[in-house]
Design an enzyme around this catalytic site. Structure first.
Site, PDB file in Angstrom:
ATOM      1  N   GLU A 192     -33.374   0.434  -1.501  1.00 28.05           N
ATOM      2  CA  GLU A 192     -31.931   0.673  -1.677  1.00 28.05           C
ATOM      3  C   GLU A 192     -31.714   1.837  -2.657  1.00 28.05           C
ATOM      4  O   GLU A 192     -32.633   2.225  -3.381  1.00 28.05           O
ATOM      5  CB  GLU A 192     -31.243  -0.589  -2.183  1.00 28.05           C
ATOM      6  CG  GLU A 192     -31.856  -1.126  -3.468  1.00 28.05           C
ATOM      7  CD  GLU A 192     -30.829  -1.481  -4.511  1.00 28.05           C
ATOM      8  OE1 GLU A 192     -29.802  -0.773  -4.587  1.00 28.05           O
ATOM      9  OE2 GLU A 192     -31.059  -2.458  -5.257  1.00 28.05           O
TER      10      GLU A 192
ATOM     11  N   VAL B 149     -28.089  -3.651  -1.901  1.00 30.31           N
ATOM     12  CA  VAL B 149     -28.919  -4.464  -1.014  1.00 30.31           C
ATOM     13  C   VAL B 149     -28.146  -4.772   0.267  1.00 30.31           C
ATOM     14  O   VAL B 149     -28.671  -4.641   1.381  1.00 30.31           O
ATOM     15  CB  VAL B 149     -29.361  -5.765  -1.726  1.00 30.31           C
ATOM     16  CG1 VAL B 149     -29.983  -6.748  -0.751  1.00 30.31           C
ATOM     17  CG2 VAL B 149     -30.345  -5.445  -2.853  1.00 30.31           C
TER      18      VAL B 149
ATOM     19  N   ASP C 209     -16.116 -13.640  -7.559  1.00 29.63           N
ATOM     20  CA  ASP C 209     -17.045 -12.515  -7.437  1.00 29.63           C
ATOM     21  C   ASP C 209     -18.426 -13.009  -7.014  1.00 29.63           C
ATOM     22  O   ASP C 209     -19.206 -13.518  -7.812  1.00 29.63           O
ATOM     23  CB  ASP C 209     -17.122 -11.754  -8.775  1.00 29.63           C
ATOM     24  CG  ASP C 209     -17.852 -10.426  -8.632  1.00 29.63           C
ATOM     25  OD1 ASP C 209     -18.471 -10.202  -7.569  1.00 29.63           O
ATOM     26  OD2 ASP C 209     -17.793  -9.617  -9.576  1.00 29.63           O
TER      27      ASP C 209
ATOM     28  N   SER D  39     -21.645 -11.562  -4.706  1.00 32.23           N
ATOM     29  CA  SER D  39     -22.145 -10.342  -4.066  1.00 32.23           C
ATOM     30  C   SER D  39     -22.297 -10.518  -2.557  1.00 32.23           C
ATOM     31  O   SER D  39     -22.743 -11.569  -2.075  1.00 32.23           O
ATOM     32  CB  SER D  39     -23.504  -9.966  -4.660  1.00 32.23           C
ATOM     33  OG  SER D  39     -24.023  -8.837  -3.997  1.00 32.23           O
ATOM     34  N   ALA D  40     -21.965  -9.455  -1.834  1.00 29.77           N
ATOM     35  CA  ALA D  40     -22.175  -9.442  -0.384  1.00 29.77           C
ATOM     36  C   ALA D  40     -23.661  -9.478  -0.033  1.00 29.77           C
ATOM     37  O   ALA D  40     -24.017  -9.755   1.118  1.00 29.77           O
ATOM     38  CB  ALA D  40     -21.525  -8.196   0.223  1.00 29.77           C
ATOM     39  N   ASP D  41     -24.532  -9.254  -1.022  1.00 29.47           N
ATOM     40  CA  ASP D  41     -25.977  -9.328  -0.754  1.00 29.47           C
ATOM     41  C   ASP D  41     -26.349 -10.668  -0.125  1.00 29.47           C
ATOM     42  O   ASP D  41     -27.211 -10.734   0.754  1.00 29.47           O
ATOM     43  CB  ASP D  41     -26.781  -9.170  -2.052  1.00 29.47           C
ATOM     44  CG  ASP D  41     -26.688  -7.773  -2.656  1.00 29.47           C
ATOM     45  OD1 ASP D  41     -26.011  -6.914  -2.079  1.00 29.47           O
ATOM     46  OD2 ASP D  41     -27.299  -7.565  -3.731  1.00 29.47           O
TER      47      ASP D  41
ATOM     48  N   LYS E 206     -30.289 -10.954 -10.234  1.00 28.33           N
ATOM     49  CA  LYS E 206     -30.142 -10.361 -11.571  1.00 28.33           C
ATOM     50  C   LYS E 206     -29.742 -11.390 -12.629  1.00 28.33           C
ATOM     51  O   LYS E 206     -28.935 -12.280 -12.378  1.00 28.33           O
ATOM     52  CB  LYS E 206     -29.137  -9.221 -11.519  1.00 28.33           C
ATOM     53  CG  LYS E 206     -29.829  -7.937 -11.089  1.00 28.33           C
ATOM     54  CD  LYS E 206     -28.886  -6.807 -10.991  1.00 28.33           C
ATOM     55  CE  LYS E 206     -27.864  -7.142  -9.946  1.00 28.33           C
ATOM     56  NZ  LYS E 206     -27.988  -6.385  -8.732  1.00 28.33           N
TER      57      LYS E 206
HETATM   58  N1  PSU Z   1     -31.278  -4.407  -8.751  1.00 25.96           N
HETATM   59  C1  PSU Z   1     -31.497  -3.669  -9.865  1.00 25.96           C
HETATM   60  N2  PSU Z   1     -30.503  -2.841 -10.268  1.00 25.96           N
HETATM   61  C2  PSU Z   1     -29.333  -2.708  -9.559  1.00 25.96           C
HETATM   62  C3  PSU Z   1     -29.108  -3.470  -8.376  1.00 25.96           C
HETATM   63  C4  PSU Z   1     -30.121  -4.311  -8.030  1.00 25.96           C
HETATM   64  O1  PSU Z   1     -32.560  -3.770 -10.477  1.00 25.96           O
HETATM   65  O2  PSU Z   1     -28.507  -1.910  -9.948  1.00 25.96           O
HETATM   66  C5  PSU Z   1     -27.853  -3.300  -7.536  1.00 25.96           C
HETATM   67  C6  PSU Z   1     -28.259  -3.586  -6.103  1.00 25.96           C
HETATM   68  O3  PSU Z   1     -27.887  -2.463  -5.348  1.00 25.96           O
HETATM   69  C7  PSU Z   1     -27.480  -4.807  -5.712  1.00 25.96           C
HETATM   70  C8  PSU Z   1     -26.211  -4.565  -6.463  1.00 25.96           C
HETATM   71  O4  PSU Z   1     -27.318  -4.905  -4.324  1.00 25.96           O
HETATM   72  O5  PSU Z   1     -26.717  -4.152  -7.748  1.00 25.96           O
HETATM   73  C9  PSU Z   1     -25.314  -5.776  -6.496  1.00 25.96           C
HETATM   74  O6  PSU Z   1     -24.059  -5.361  -6.901  1.00 25.96           O
HETATM   75  P1  PSU Z   1     -22.794  -6.328  -6.734  1.00 25.96           P
HETATM   76  O7  PSU Z   1     -23.029  -7.433  -7.725  1.00 25.96           O
HETATM   77  O8  PSU Z   1     -21.587  -5.455  -7.105  1.00 25.96           O
HETATM   78  O9  PSU Z   1     -22.782  -6.793  -5.311  1.00 25.96           O
HETATM   79 MN    MN Z   2     -19.014  -8.189  -6.794  1.00 25.45          MN
END
Ligand code: PSU
Ligand code: MN
Length: 314
Positions: free
Chosen positions: A25, A106, A138, A140-142, A159
C-alpha cells in the site's frame, strides 16, 4: 481493461507466469511516515520483497490512473508531492475522475488487487475499530474490504492506537480468519502481544497458503489476516505504547481531529512521545512483514502448481 487501471508490465508478466507478487500500500508512505524516511522505507520494503523471491507491486493513483506496480519515479512522487489524496475505496472514483495523485490505504489497495488479481498484501498494521467508535462510528474500511477481497493481508495486527478487542470482534463477525504467525496471540503492532487470541495459529507460509486455498476453494472466506508479531529487537513494551497512545488521543481530541486525518496524526504523536522509537519499530515490522509476505506469496504460487522452479528468484 478500463483506462483508469494500469497494471505494470512486470506485474502483468509475473501474474501471467504464476510467479509470486506482493502488493504494497502507499498511504503509509504518503501519510503514515515522516519525510524523507518515507521514500527510503518504501524502497527498502520493495527490496525486501525482491530478496524474498517475489515481485513487489506498490499501488497508488498517478494522475487519475490506478497503478498496480509503481515505478521508481511514481514512488517518489507519492512520497514527496504535497497534493496526494489518502485513498480508501470510496476516494478512488473521485481521485480517478479528477486526474489526481492518490495514496491507497489497505482498503484502497485491496480494491485494486481485486481488479488486478493480486493475492498477497504486506503492510504495517491494518486499520480497525477506533477507540470510542461506539460514539464516533469510526471503523476503518480496511475491515470491510478484507471481508470482500480474496487476499492474505500480512500485518503486525491492527494499529496500536485502535480498540483491538473490538477490532477482533468485528473481524469475527465479518468472517475473516485471523491467523497468528508462529503465535497464539494477536500482535499489537509496536508490541508483540495484545493478550488477545487469534482464531488460529500458523507455523509456516505453507500453512497460511493452505488456509487461504481452503477458504477460496469453497468460497468460505475472502480476506485472511496474517498477524505477524513485530521483531523483538525494536518492539516496544505494551505499557509504554499505551501511555503514548493515551497522550496522542488526548491531543487529537483537543484539536477536534476526526476522519482520515486521525490515524496519521496519532501515529505521528506516538512517534514523538516515544522519542522516535515507535518509528524504528514501525520500519522494522514493515520489513519483517514484507519478508513473510514474500514467503507466503511463494507458497501460494507453488500451491497453485504453476511455479517454475527454474526461476526461483527475481
Ligand atoms: N500501517 C502503518 N502505517 C499507516 C497505515 C497502516 O504502519 O499509516 C495506514 C494504512 O494505509 C491503513 C490506514 O489502511 O492507515 C488506515 O487508515 P484509517 O484508519 O483512516 O482507515
Ligand atoms: Mn476512519
Amino acid at each position: 481493461m478500463a483506462d483508469g487501471l494500469v497494471v505494470s508490465d512486470d506485474v502483468r508478466a509475473a501474474l501471467a507466469a504464476g510467479r509470486p507478487v506482493v502488493a504494497l500500500e502507499s498511504a503509509l508512505i504518503a501519510h503514515g511516515l515522516p519525510r524523507p524516511q518515507n521514500l527510503e522505507v518504501a524502497t527498502l520494503v520493495e527490496a525486501t520483497v525482491r530478496d524474498g523471491g517475489a515481485l513487489p507491486a506498490t499501488v497508488g493513483v498517478i494522475g487519475g490512473r490506478l497503478v498496480v506496480g509503481l515505478d521508481a519515479n511514481q514512488l517518489e512522487l507519492i512520497a514527496c508531492a504535497e497534493n496526494v489524496r489518502k485513498c480508501s475505496r470510496r476516494d478512488l472514483p473521485v481521485a480517478i475522475a479528477n486526474g489526481e495523485h492518490g495514496a491507497t490505504t489497505v482498503a484502497g489497495t485491496l480494491a485494486a488487487m481485486g481488479l488486478a488479481g493480486l493475492r498477497v498484501l504486506a503492510t504495517g498494521g491494518i486499520g480497525g475499530v477506533h477507540r470510542g467508535a461506539e460514539l464516533s462510528f469510526d471503523v476503518s474500511a480496511d475491515l470491510v474490504e478484507l471481508a470482500r477481497t480474496r487476499a492474505i493481508v500480512v500485518a503486525a495486527g491492527a494499529k496500536a492506537v485502535l480498540d483491538l478487542p473490538r477490532t477482533l470482534e468485528l473481524l469475527e463477525t465479518l468472517g475473516v480468519p485471523v491467523l497468528g504467525w508462529r503465535s497464539d496471540d494477536f500482535a499489537a503492532f509496536y508490541s508483540g502481544s495484545s493478550g488477545l487470541p487469534v482464531s488460529s495459529r500458523v507455523d509456516s507460509a505453507a500453512d497460511a497458503a493452505r488456509a487461504a486455498r481452503a477458504a477460496w476453494d469453497l468460497d468460505l472466506a475472502k480476506g485472511l489476516l496474517l498477524a505477524v508479531p513485530p521483531p523483538p529487537d525494536s518492539a516496544l513494551e505494551r505499557e509504554e505504547v499505551e501511555r503514548a497512545v493515551a497522550e496522542a488521543l488526548a491531543a487529537a481530541e483537543g484539536r477536534g481531529l476526526r476522519g482520515p486525518a486521525l490515524t496519521p496524526f496519532l501515529l505521528d504523536t506516538v512517534a514523538s512521545a516515544t522519542g522516535g522509537r515507535s518509528l524504528q519499530a514501525n520500519v522494522d515490522l514493515l520489513q519483517n512483514n514484507a519478508r513473510v509476505a514474500a514467503e507466503v506469496a511463494f507458497a501460494l504460487t507453488r500451491d497453485e502448481g504453476r511455479y517454475d522452479a527454474a526461476t526461483t528468484r527475481w
